[in-house]
Design a protein around this motif. Sequence first.
Motif, PDB file in Angstrom:
ATOM      1  N   SER A 160      -8.707   9.563   3.909  1.00  0.00           N
ATOM      2  CA  SER A 160      -9.509  10.500   4.699  1.00  0.00           C
ATOM      3  C   SER A 160     -10.490   9.756   5.592  1.00  0.00           C
ATOM      4  O   SER A 160     -10.709  10.110   6.750  1.00  0.00           O
ATOM      5  CB  SER A 160     -10.275  11.449   3.766  1.00  0.00           C
ATOM      6  OG  SER A 160      -9.406  12.368   3.154  1.00  0.00           O
ATOM      7  N   ASP A 189      -7.357   9.001  -6.776  1.00  0.00           N
ATOM      8  CA  ASP A 189      -8.395   9.762  -6.075  1.00  0.00           C
ATOM      9  C   ASP A 189      -9.216   8.870  -5.159  1.00  0.00           C
ATOM     10  O   ASP A 189      -9.587   9.265  -4.049  1.00  0.00           O
ATOM     11  CB  ASP A 189      -9.315  10.458  -7.084  1.00  0.00           C
ATOM     12  CG  ASP A 189      -8.615  11.595  -7.821  1.00  0.00           C
ATOM     13  OD1 ASP A 189      -7.583  12.073  -7.308  1.00  0.00           O
ATOM     14  OD2 ASP A 189      -9.094  11.989  -8.903  1.00  0.00           O
ATOM     15  N   ASN A 230      -7.095   7.882  -2.080  1.00  0.00           N
ATOM     16  CA  ASN A 230      -6.855   9.058  -1.246  1.00  0.00           C
ATOM     17  C   ASN A 230      -8.079   9.367  -0.386  1.00  0.00           C
ATOM     18  O   ASN A 230      -7.969   9.792   0.766  1.00  0.00           O
ATOM     19  CB  ASN A 230      -6.501  10.268  -2.110  1.00  0.00           C
ATOM     20  CG  ASN A 230      -5.135  10.104  -2.762  1.00  0.00           C
ATOM     21  OD1 ASN A 230      -4.398   9.170  -2.461  1.00  0.00           O
ATOM     22  ND2 ASN A 230      -4.791  11.022  -3.656  1.00  0.00           N
ATOM     23  N   GLU A 249       4.271  12.023  -0.654  1.00  0.00           N
ATOM     24  CA  GLU A 249       2.860  12.014  -1.040  1.00  0.00           C
ATOM     25  C   GLU A 249       1.962  11.710   0.144  1.00  0.00           C
ATOM     26  O   GLU A 249       0.909  12.334   0.324  1.00  0.00           O
ATOM     27  CB  GLU A 249       2.626  10.970  -2.144  1.00  0.00           C
ATOM     28  CG  GLU A 249       3.199  11.356  -3.495  1.00  0.00           C
ATOM     29  CD  GLU A 249       2.441  12.524  -4.110  1.00  0.00           C
ATOM     30  OE1 GLU A 249       1.227  12.387  -4.347  1.00  0.00           O
ATOM     31  OE2 GLU A 249       3.071  13.575  -4.335  1.00  0.00           O
ATOM     32  N   MET A 294      -0.808  14.196   1.825  1.00  0.00           N
ATOM     33  CA  MET A 294      -2.191  13.738   1.865  1.00  0.00           C
ATOM     34  C   MET A 294      -2.783  13.855   3.269  1.00  0.00           C
ATOM     35  O   MET A 294      -3.907  14.309   3.460  1.00  0.00           O
ATOM     36  CB  MET A 294      -2.234  12.271   1.408  1.00  0.00           C
ATOM     37  CG  MET A 294      -3.616  11.688   1.215  1.00  0.00           C
ATOM     38  SD  MET A 294      -3.476   9.908   0.929  1.00  0.00           S
ATOM     39  CE  MET A 294      -2.137   9.854  -0.284  1.00  0.00           C
ATOM     40  N   THR A 337      -3.082   2.983   0.150  1.00  0.00           N
ATOM     41  CA  THR A 337      -3.305   3.963  -0.905  1.00  0.00           C
ATOM     42  C   THR A 337      -2.353   3.719  -2.067  1.00  0.00           C
ATOM     43  O   THR A 337      -1.201   3.346  -1.867  1.00  0.00           O
ATOM     44  CB  THR A 337      -3.120   5.411  -0.390  1.00  0.00           C
ATOM     45  OG1 THR A 337      -3.274   6.325  -1.486  1.00  0.00           O
ATOM     46  CG2 THR A 337      -1.741   5.613   0.219  1.00  0.00           C
ATOM     47  N   HIS A 348       1.608   2.398   1.528  1.00  0.00           N
ATOM     48  CA  HIS A 348       1.724   2.362   0.064  1.00  0.00           C
ATOM     49  C   HIS A 348       2.695   1.252  -0.307  1.00  0.00           C
ATOM     50  O   HIS A 348       3.799   1.154   0.247  1.00  0.00           O
ATOM     51  CB  HIS A 348       2.250   3.691  -0.475  1.00  0.00           C
ATOM     52  CG  HIS A 348       2.479   3.671  -1.960  1.00  0.00           C
ATOM     53  ND1 HIS A 348       1.450   3.647  -2.866  1.00  0.00           N
ATOM     54  CD2 HIS A 348       3.642   3.651  -2.686  1.00  0.00           C
ATOM     55  CE1 HIS A 348       1.948   3.621  -4.096  1.00  0.00           C
ATOM     56  NE2 HIS A 348       3.269   3.620  -4.018  1.00  0.00           N
ATOM     57  N   PHE A 353      -2.353   6.295  -4.303  1.00  0.00           N
ATOM     58  CA  PHE A 353      -2.318   7.708  -4.667  1.00  0.00           C
ATOM     59  C   PHE A 353      -3.345   8.075  -5.737  1.00  0.00           C
ATOM     60  O   PHE A 353      -3.301   9.170  -6.306  1.00  0.00           O
ATOM     61  CB  PHE A 353      -0.908   8.154  -5.100  1.00  0.00           C
ATOM     62  CG  PHE A 353       0.142   7.876  -4.064  1.00  0.00           C
ATOM     63  CD1 PHE A 353      -0.102   8.135  -2.725  1.00  0.00           C
ATOM     64  CD2 PHE A 353       1.375   7.350  -4.426  1.00  0.00           C
ATOM     65  CE1 PHE A 353       0.859   7.875  -1.766  1.00  0.00           C
ATOM     66  CE2 PHE A 353       2.345   7.096  -3.473  1.00  0.00           C
ATOM     67  CZ  PHE A 353       2.080   7.353  -2.139  1.00  0.00           C
TER      68      PHE A 353
END
Length: 306
Positions: free
Chosen positions: A23, A16, A19, A71, A75, A12, A40, A14
């Motif tokens: 998921s 959209d 992120n 973060e 998340m 990620t 990251h 960070f």
Amino acid sequence: MKIRVERIICATDFSDYSNHAVSYGLALAREFGARLYVCHVIDLPAATVYGETMIDPGALRSRIIDFALGEIGAMVGAEETEWEPVVTIGHAADEIARLSREFEADLVITATRSRSGLTRLILGSVTQKLLQLLSIPLLIIQAPGPEWGPGTERTIGLKRIMVGCDFSPNSQLAFEYGTSLALQFQAELHLVHVIPPAVFEDMLKPGEQSGDEYKKNLRERLTERLKAMIPAEAEYWCESKATLLAGEPHEELVKYATVNDIGLIVLGVRGRGLMETLLVGSTTDRVLRRTTCPVLAVSPAVKPED
């Protein structure tokens, strides 16, 4: 044949898009009972992204790492899936490939914004580089789908999986992964072969058989070959469909995925020289730039277990 997925790396930045990929990774980890590494990669020369300036490198590094860990934690939220945050420094694709070897990962998940043309030639992308570096399957998430977030149940309801097949060893491996995933999710399995324009034109040339007769016979042979790939026992756990199309492979595959509401496209990755990949692109690359559907790119260096 069933693939084993025990360790997943999900990258990620960070954004959209990435992120959403996290998921997806959490949902897959739950489905397979796998351990998820949420990764990251920090690029210190681009530290202004984090709202920092290069004054004290050591302090800057610590602050950025703390920020990234926070973060990631926010998340993931209250997630019971076994997971671990990983923050590292370097070039994203190189670090992700290194971590995939270090953790002996079975799958890497990333997101892409689908660059094309001169922008892709000059800048490249993490996804493009990973396709060249990884020796394990890469799952590329294209666009946000279901609304997932902390406090909601993350699930993946794959109903239809499409495998692009050109009868090469690469597409055979992709088929094995697609079949296993169809079994895992009890999903429809769509096996698709696209006759390229040059081959289709040859069908229409006069020869020993008339054009129509030759075209019909070739279509019948190819369709039977597709059907023969599907295991006989598959009818007990999924609905399967073999389809023959004609045209530019990447265009036809994307159209088919859109019309049939495909939830995952599985494609084999062929080895190409760097300049050929940048200037021309493979079918997998071109599908990635045009579809909004998640794509599983399977490397020929990896085979699922029996």
